[in-house]
Design an enzyme around this catalytic site. Structure first.
Site, PDB file in Angstrom:
ATOM      1  N   HIS A   1      -3.730 -37.818 -44.637  1.00  0.00           N
ATOM      2  CA  HIS A   1      -5.121 -38.250 -44.506  1.00  0.00           C
ATOM      3  C   HIS A   1      -6.051 -37.368 -45.358  1.00  0.00           C
ATOM      4  CE1 HIS A   1      -8.675 -39.119 -41.524  1.00  0.00           C
ATOM      5  NE2 HIS A   1      -8.884 -39.646 -42.718  1.00  0.00           N
TER       6      HIS A   1
ATOM      7  N   GLU B   1      -5.485 -38.187 -48.918  1.00  0.00           N
ATOM      8  CA  GLU B   1      -6.175 -39.444 -49.276  1.00  0.00           C
ATOM      9  C   GLU B   1      -7.643 -39.170 -49.632  1.00  0.00           C
ATOM     10  OE1 GLU B   1      -8.955 -42.110 -47.137  1.00  0.00           O
ATOM     11  OE2 GLU B   1      -7.142 -42.101 -45.895  1.00  0.00           O
ATOM     12  N   HIS B   2      -8.284 -38.288 -48.872  1.00  0.00           N
ATOM     13  CA  HIS B   2      -9.676 -37.922 -49.183  1.00  0.00           C
ATOM     14  C   HIS B   2      -9.759 -37.106 -50.480  1.00  0.00           C
ATOM     15  CE1 HIS B   2     -12.212 -38.619 -45.417  1.00  0.00           C
ATOM     16  NE2 HIS B   2     -11.049 -39.154 -45.124  1.00  0.00           N
TER      17      HIS B   2
ATOM     18  N   GLU C   1     -14.160 -36.078 -38.638  1.00  0.00           N
ATOM     19  CA  GLU C   1     -13.797 -37.484 -38.443  1.00  0.00           C
ATOM     20  C   GLU C   1     -12.797 -37.621 -37.302  1.00  0.00           C
ATOM     21  OE1 GLU C   1     -11.325 -41.097 -40.655  1.00  0.00           O
ATOM     22  OE2 GLU C   1     -11.772 -39.282 -41.797  1.00  0.00           O
TER      23      GLU C   1
END
Length: 942
Positions: A100, A103-104, A201
């Site tokens: 994750h 991905e950012h 998040e």
């Protein structure tokens, strides 16, 4: 036995968009694709299979890349909304959130595009209809779509470089993933805290109890490999991830040999293959990625587990006390033929319905199976699967019972997971985070502390610098179509009720809407209207109980729903229309059945079954409460604009925190008889043909048949027609078609004596993050300044607020938007509250100072036009006119005003509407307890 987690995504069809000049006009995309031959070599790829899929109006071409083994699927379809997606199998073995955070971070700059944050910068340099990236449990996907050929090539170039050649700078890892930093980075004496976009998040994601439950269920059911960890990142495990581990994960997982490429639409396949080969794949050799997921060993006996969660303050009490428990056991074992037919009918409707994001639906639908080497072409042959299923059922009438027996009843790999609220859950979470933080801090030397402070300043400095994005490709404002295509409609009547007919290529589906006015209904019933809408199609009607009604709807329609509508007038801020919208669709052969179901709902709804009502009320209240952790910013925005316009006030009543609290109260009532008495009162005001107008979208061939059926439906429900006086005298009539003053009209409420007022509200919630909003009363759609405010909102978001709220502040998102006569600032999953409000203020100062360039303005215009020109499905064509009276001519004038916005206009509207003193604003925060606000007497704490 293989156990896999498979994602099921429902099908939607697509829009046959406008043809562009650069396309080959002679043959369709599908016909061109049929000409490829298995074995054919194209730009380093070999064609493996070509399959015509008539049900989905597409031709599938499957290829592999010769040098790296990368897999490729192209779906050729006459749809101008072209899509690209690349997915990589990402199988983490810990819960640090490495896929994750990666991905950012890959989207923060690459070899060819080394500027910071090319992904967000491309949002304003393109006319994309979709741009995003997703991390699933076992794959990461990077999709985009656009209707412009040049834009497709630009975005493809940026995406390929980001995925395969990212910079992965340590600074980007610290911003996007996690970092230790002084609370105020410019003051070394402030305490050290955890910061980072993904860190915040995931704290937000884990404040949603449904998410906690689903995550735990997966982790415990598949405990032996990648599904036993949290791929998105468990907040307390995220700070264990190092920058080096992130780079290592990229090196092993982000390789063409571990990639699956998908393209969709009417652009030529060769062009895509050539660009992908030249810009990415030619630079790699084949490897063995070794990312397969082994089968989960099968348990010999069932297991049990328990998980705790936060008590949801807004969930109804009975649901709060209950323990949630899921087990794979099926009691009933009957499969009625009609039930099976209803589900197969649903598949048929989903295949015929044309949505605007069909490419994205396909990409999501095939992702999971393809990720584990399933055949994506086979997945597209849905009709063949349905035929095989029917054949299996014919050969063995107990086919489904046998499956239930095998997969459920006799399956020993079964988990019973219960979940219950723990009053001290949030406290324990905060304590665990504090312990983790202290452990990190205790290990620091003085040198480490100084390095943390220096790196904090460096990051702040990088975030504050004006970025040079000139390396990125961009469309120009001159690439935007100057005019909009016209949507012809006919206004007529059926049984005395106005009807708008719109001929569209709907694939044999008929779309029906009816708008019913609320003007005659007593005001004290308003809070009950959303409840009425949610139960009116689910309680049974006519000769059908609620189960039979549900089955008939599935068997005969594509769904029937009723929803509240508050429509701001396009010329006056204090005028609006209030009503409910009836919405349904069906295959043309089922028209009489669909209207018969509506007739029964109008004439004889079953509104007195208290037991059924209680179930629906509990579900509705629970859904509303669960939705806040995902849509907190929407609730904050609705609330903050509540006291600014009459329409805003009604929106809060229908869909804001007021409605959440009202439903909680209803759900906790021991006796629902008062509600049961209220529903028929609402029904007689709403389901009244005298207060109705209708709209039909279908093919030219079906229009007269539909008109005849609609006429007879109006006859059937005519006994509900009653002329009732409006509750208010301040009713203004507007023609349905502004070009015809003598025709039927819409009845609006005018509250010209409405006085807007300031209001600051805090809703303390069981979340560790905030949702912050500030709204300012401005101008309606047709005002000359509306276009400037739209461009200003996009420009402030991209050029100022994104950097302040997300990059520096660590919130998952934030920005400004213009709509409904209100200019609104917002933030999403935000660790800050009061600081974010001051960022909004500084944004206004930035705009008033005029420190932006013509390039900034052009980019903001591109961003606005990508929303204005987003594709509209055939089922929704003409809906703007039907609901809000906005004509194509009005849209074209708005378009021309957008093109004409200047630097001076932007500074001018910022000063006139957003400057302190000039504005009437509302502020709302949903989030944890807040001492600063509690001490401030100007705030109301709910």
């Amino acid at each position: 036995m293989q156990i896999r987690l498979l994602l099921t995504v429902s099908f939607c069809g697509s829009l046959n968009g406008q043809r562009h000049t650069w396309k080959l006009k002679s043959t369709s995309a599908r016909e061109r694709a049929v000409q490829y031959q298995p074995g054919q070599k194209i730009h380093g790829f070999t064609v493996r299979e070509v399959a015509v899929v008539p049900d989905l109006f597409l031709t599938a071409v499957k290829l592999t890349h010769d040098k790296t083994g990368a897999q490729y699927l192209h779906a050729a379809r006459d749809d101008s909304n072209n899509l690209f997606s690349v997915q990589l199998r990402t199988t983490p073995m810990d819960s640090t959130g490495v896929p994750h955070i990666l991905e950012h971070t890959v989207l923060c700059g690459s070899e060819k595009y080394p500027c910071r944050d090319p992904f967000f910068k491309m949002l304003t340099r393109s006319l994309s209809t979709f741009m995003n990236a997703f991390t699933a449990s076992d794959y990461t996907m990077y999709p985009f779509s656009t209707q412009n050929g040049k834009d497709f090539q630009n975005l493809l170039s940026v995406y390929l470089d980001a995925v395969f050649f990212p910079c992965l700078r340590e600074q980007d890892f610290r911003q996007e993933g996690w970092r230790l930093e002084n609370e105020n980075p410019t003051d070394p004496n402030t305490p050290l805290v955890f910061k980072g976009v993904v860190f915040n998040e995931m704290k937000g994601a884990f404040s949603d109890n449904e998410r906690v439950y689903a995550q735990h269920l997966q982790n415990k059911l598949y405990p032996d490999h990648t599904y036993s960890v949290v791929s998105g990142g468990e907040p307390l495990a995220i700070p264990d991830l190092t920058w080096e581990q992130l780079r290592q994960f990229h090196a092993t997982h982000y390789h063409p040999s571990n990639a699956r490429f998908f393209t969709y639409g009417d652009l030529p396949l060769e062009q895509h293959l050539q660009q992908i080969e030249e810009e990415a794949l030619s630079k790699f050799e084949r490897i063995n990625p070794n990312t397969e997921v082994p089968s989960q060993p099968h348990w010999s006996r069932p297991r049990e587990d328990h998980v705790t969660c936060s008590p949801d303050a807004l969930a109804p009490d009975p649901a709060r006390q209950n323990t949630l428990c899921v087990s794979y056991l099926l009691g009933e074992n009957g499969f009625e033929e009609e039930r099976i037919e209803a589900l197969l009918h649903k598949i048929e409707i989903q295949m015929k319905h044309q949505s605007t994001n069909f490419g994205l639906s396909l990409a999501s639908y095939i992702a999971s199976s393809w990720n584990h080497d399933g055949d994506p072409v086979e997945l597209l042959q849905i009709n063949e699967s349905v035929s095989e299923f029917r054949q299996a059922l014919k050969e063995n009438p107990r086919f489904l019972q046998d499956k239930v027996k095998h997969y459920f009843k006799e399956n020993t790999h079964r988990l019973t997971l219960s979940m219950s609220p723990d009053e001290s859950y949030l406290e324990k979470q905060a304590q665990a985070e504090e312990e983790k933080l202290q452990k990190k801090i205790q290990a620091l030397s003085d040198g480490d502390r100084k390095e943390i402070y220096d790196k904090g300043l460096e990051l702040l400095d990088a975030q504050s610098k004006t970025q040079d994005a000139s390396c990125l490709p961009a469309l120009k404002v001159s690439d935007i179509e100057p005019t909009i295509p016209v949507t012809p409609v006919q206004i007529s009547t059926a049984g005395g009720v106005p009807v708008q007919y719109c001929e569209q290529p709907t694939n044999g589906l008929v779309y029906f809407r009816a708008m019913c006015s609320l003007n005659t209904m007593p005001e004290e019933l308003r809070l009950y209207v959303p409840l009425f809408c949610s139960v009116i199609t689910k309680m049974g009607c006519g000769a059908l109980d609620y189960r039979q009604q549900s089955q008939q709807m599935e068997l005969r329609t594509g769904g029937m729903s009723v929803s509240t509508q508050v429509i701001q007038d396009s010329t006056q801020l204090d005028m609006y229309e209030q009503g409910v919208l009836l919405n349904s669709s069906c295959l043309d052969r089922n028209l009489p059945h669909m209207f018969e179901l509506w007739s029964d709902i109008f004439n004889s709804p079953h509104l007195d079954d208290e037991e059924r009502l209680r179930v629906l009320v509990m579900m509705s209240a629970q859904e509303l409460a669960n939705g806040i952790s995902y849509s907190g910013h929407m609730y904050a925005m609705t609330r903050s604009s509540r006291h600014l316009t009459p329409a805003g006030d009604l929106r809060e009543t229908f869909s804001g925190m007021d409605q959440v609290k009202f439903m909680k109260r209803i759900a906790e009532m021991s006796d629902l008889s008062q509600v049961i008495r209220t529903l028929p009162r609402i029904k007689k005001h709403l389901l009244n043909p005298d207060n109705m107008r209708c709209a039909v979208n279908t093919t030219p061939q079906k229009m007269s048949d539909t008109a005849a059926q609609l006429e007879s439906f109006m006859k059937d429900v005519s006994e509900n027609r009653k002329e009732r006086k409006p509750v208010r005298s301040n009713i203004v009539e507007r023609p349905l078609d502004p070009r015809d003053d003598s025709g039927p009209s819409r009845k609006l409420i005018s509250e010209l004596n409405f006085s807007p007022c300031q209001m600051k509200t805090l809703f303390p919630m069981p979340f560790p993050v905030n949702f912050v909003s500030e709204s300012i009363r401005t101008v309606p759609f047709s005002h000359e300044d509306y276009a400037s405010l739209c461009v200003l909102a996009r420009m402030m978001t991209a050029k100022f607020l994104h950097g302040e709220i997300r990059e520096k502040g660590g919130a998952y998102g934030g920005g400004a938007r213009m709509g409904g006569g209100v200019f609104t600032f917002y933030s999403y999953r935000d660790p800050n509250s009061v600081q974010t409000l001051s960022a909004f203020r500084r944004g206004v100062d930035w705009a008033k100072s005029g420190q932006f360039t013509q390039q900034d303005i052009d980019e903001a215009k591109l961003s606005v036009f990508s929303a204005v020109d987003s594709p509209v499905a055939p089922s929704n064509k003409g809906m703007g006119l039907f609901l809000s009276g906005v004509t194509d001519e009005m849209k074209q004038s708005h378009r021309e005003r957008l093109f004409a916005v200047t630097h001076k206009n932007l500074v001018d509207v910022a000063e006139r509407y957003l400057g302190v003193g000039q504005r009437t604003c509302g502020v709302t925060i949903l989030g944890p307890e807040n001492d600063t606000i509690k001490k401030d007497p100007s705030w109301i704490v709910k």
